[in-house]
Design an enzyme around this catalytic site. Structure first.
Site, short mmCIF file in Angstrom:
data_model
loop_
_atom_site.label_atom_id
_atom_site.label_comp_id
_atom_site.label_asym_id
_atom_site.label_seq_id
_atom_site.Cartn_x
_atom_site.Cartn_y
_atom_site.Cartn_z
N SER A 171 -23.04 4.48 -3.22
CA SER A 171 -23.47 3.19 -3.32
C SER A 171 -24.32 3.05 -2.44
O SER A 171 -25.64 3.39 -2.95
CB SER A 171 -22.24 2.33 -2.75
OG SER A 171 -22.46 0.96 -3.06
N GLU A 218 -17.23 0.91 -12.62
CA GLU A 218 -18.09 0.21 -11.58
C GLU A 218 -18.01 -1.14 -11.80
O GLU A 218 -18.27 -1.91 -10.74
CB GLU A 218 -19.55 0.98 -11.68
CG GLU A 218 -19.66 2.46 -11.42
CD GLU A 218 -19.81 2.92 -9.96
OE1 GLU A 218 -19.66 1.96 -9.05
OE2 GLU A 218 -19.68 4.06 -9.61
N HIS A 265 -11.36 9.17 -13.40
CA HIS A 265 -9.92 9.36 -13.09
C HIS A 265 -9.79 7.96 -11.97
O HIS A 265 -10.09 7.92 -10.90
CB HIS A 265 -9.45 10.63 -12.15
CG HIS A 265 -7.97 10.76 -12.04
ND1 HIS A 265 -6.98 10.85 -12.94
CD2 HIS A 265 -7.26 10.79 -10.76
CE1 HIS A 265 -6.02 10.99 -12.33
NE2 HIS A 265 -6.14 10.85 -11.16
#
Length: 544
Positions: free
Chosen positions: A210, A323, A407
């Site tokens: 991030s 996301e 996952h």
């Protein structure tokens, strides 16, 4: 030939090899760490002077040497920050401006081991986070033969505040990038001292998630750091198109206006305030952008990548399957194709239909399918991460490995009660809306949410007690950690027993190989997905 061989043997024998003990002599003094489960740990290691007093809002200053033995057995203070992400878990003893510390995990026996290094820069929107967070712990990767390092950097207003008076007073006539400069200072410290811990200063890799990933993309481009690293890893983010840097003049003006709006009469008054008071009046307001300060960055990262002036090193980069989510744009409306298009027209304008077609979103069912999740995810972190890979393939001549992490985390552990997963890997109370939706039908398709990959990639599942980890989670983590470790060692993630992962090249870029990391990990290539990214790029460039 015999003479040359003899000289090589003589040279190897005369090189000094020092045992790596729990007392290590650095350039600045002796550190004493401790050993746990076969890993030597050195925690709370200072890498610059404390940025307090007159050093607030200044570039990190060189560390001063100390006498005697300095204990390095506990984490230093975490950076100043409010509780933006209440589920973040820290191991520092407190929060303060005196936060420029790093942590080292090594299994080296002697300095001749010359192990590769991985420095992790934390996420948190450049507003929060710390190298003490358990999810970044370097113990597991150290056991793979890579020295793990985490490093704090100033967050929020302490790390990313610009002001005309600060700019005028600095040696380089700039301000606003102090947190990024802290990261550079950490890399420089490692470069100077890691040999004493059994590391190779010529094999320093940097990684971040991030905001940390945004940082790594900039560190690849900064003239201060790009020549210090041997490899780069990006996890969900980069500060390239569509993100734009800020000019020094605009950053200065914004800083002056910030003080005015907060009722602080002058920079002198702001300097005189204690950290807690300052933070309450000037809380972080979102992801900071890099300032073109003529020092850390002289031009945009896009310009650097386009000209091939970034670090010429192998790159491993990717992002997660969830996301973002279409519901963030739909704002409570039914997830129909028309509603989603209407919601996105404010952003996409005349290109709405073209972008939706490129992503294959043509029916109501597609909106909440992986197609819809891909678009929402790309608008957050996916596209800029893809674009760095695209640049690097075209202008570096170095191998580029891209992944898509699929996952989802398992269910929240039953002992956590009626809670749900939160953004920073912890848990929070479920909202009334979430409880209602759960009782009917889960609205969000399964996938890996932002930051869900960290514990898997770093082998730190056991540091997170909130989730009910299963055998499949540990298997995926072992795979992901192996890819990371191999990449740090050789610039190539492949290894015995691992699914084959091909590099992206100029020849295969239109159907780029991507490692889908999941229970059944495999490499795939999709020209349709590459076309979707090109279509989104067309939109951003037209908009620009």
């Amino acid at each position: 030939m015999l003479a040359i061989a003899g000289l090589a043997i003589l040279s190897a024998c005369t090189q000094k090899s020092t045992e790596v003990t729990l007392q290590v002599q650095t350039k600045y003094g002796t550190l004493e760490g401790f050993e746990e489960d076969g890993v030597k740990k050195f925690l709370g290691v200072p890498f610059a002077q404390a940025p307090v007093g007159d050093l607030r809002w200044k570039a990190p200053q060189p560390l001063q040497a100390w006498e005697g033995v300095r204990e390095a057995k506990k984490f230093g203070d975490d950076p100043m920050q409010p509780n933006i992400f209440g589920d973040m878990n820290f191991r520092g003893s407190g929060r303060s401006e005196d936060c420029l510390y790093l942590n080292i995990w090594t299994t080296a026996k002697t300095t001749a081991d010359a192990l590769p290094v991985l420095i992790y820069f934390n996420g948190g929107g450049l507003m929060a986070g710390s190298g003490s967070e358990p999810r970044y712990d370097g113990s597991s990767i150290a056991k793979e033969g890579v020295i793990g390092v985490t490093a704090n950097y100033r967050e929020g207003v302490f790390g990313f505040f610009a002001h005309p008076e600060l700019t005028a007073a600095s040696d380089y006539k700039g301000s606003g990038n102090f947190g990024f400069l802290d990261q550079v200072a950490a890399i420089q410290w490692v470069k100077e001292n890691i040999t004493a811990f059994g590391g190779d200063p010529e094999r320093i890799n940097i990684v971040g998630e991030s905001a940390g990933s945004f940082s790594v993309s900039l560190l690849m481009c900064s003239p201060l750091s790009k020549n210090l690293i041997a490899g780069a890893l990006l996890s969900s983010g980069a500060e390239v198109l569509p993100y734009e840097p800020t000019s020094q003049a605009d950053a200065d003006a914004a800083g002056a206006e910030l003080l005015k709006q907060a009722g602080i009469a002058s920079l002198t008054d702001a300097m005189a305030m204690n950290a807690d008071s300052l933070q309450k009046i000037l809380p972080p307001k979102g992801m900071a952008t890099v300032v073109l300060d003529g020092h850390f960055m002289t031009e945009s990262a896009d310009a650097v990548f386009e000209k091939g002036q970034q670090a010429q090193v192998p790159l491993l980069a990717g992002w997660n399957s969830l996301e973002g989510h279409p519901s963030q744009s739909l704002k409570g409306q039914a997830p129909t194709l028309q509603n989603y298009k209407n919601a996105m027209k404010a952003q996409f304008g005349d290109m709405t239909d073209e972008i939706f077609a490129a992503y294959g979103i043509t029916t109501d069912e597609d909106v909440l399918s992986q197609k819809g999740l891909d678009l929402a995810s790309d608008l957050f972190t996916g596209f800029p991460t893809w674009k760095v890979c695209d640049y690097h393939v075209k202008t570096s001549g170095q191998p580029v490995y891209r992944y898509h992490y699929m996952h989802p985390r398992p269910q929240v552990s039953a002992k956590m009660g009626d809670k749900t997963g939160a953004l920073a890997g912890g848990v929070r109370e479920k909202t009334a809306e979430e409880k209602k939706a759960e009782a009917q039908q889960p609205a969000i398709a399964p996938g890996a949410v932002h930051s869900a990959d960290i514990e898997y990639a770093m082998g730190t599942l056991d540091t997170n007690e909130y989730y009910d980890w299963q055998d499949e989670d540990y298997a995926i983590s072992k795979l992901f950690l192996s890819y990371y470790a191999n990449f740090c060692k050789t610039g190539n993630p492949n290894g015995e027993g691992l699914p084959q992962w091909s590099a992206i090249t100029k020849e295969n870029i239109d159907a780029a190989p991507v490692m889908k990391i999941d229970v059944e990990s495999k490499e795939v290539a999709s020209p349709e997905k590459e076309n979707a990214y090109r279509t989104l790029e067309k939109f951003y460039r037209c908009k620009k």
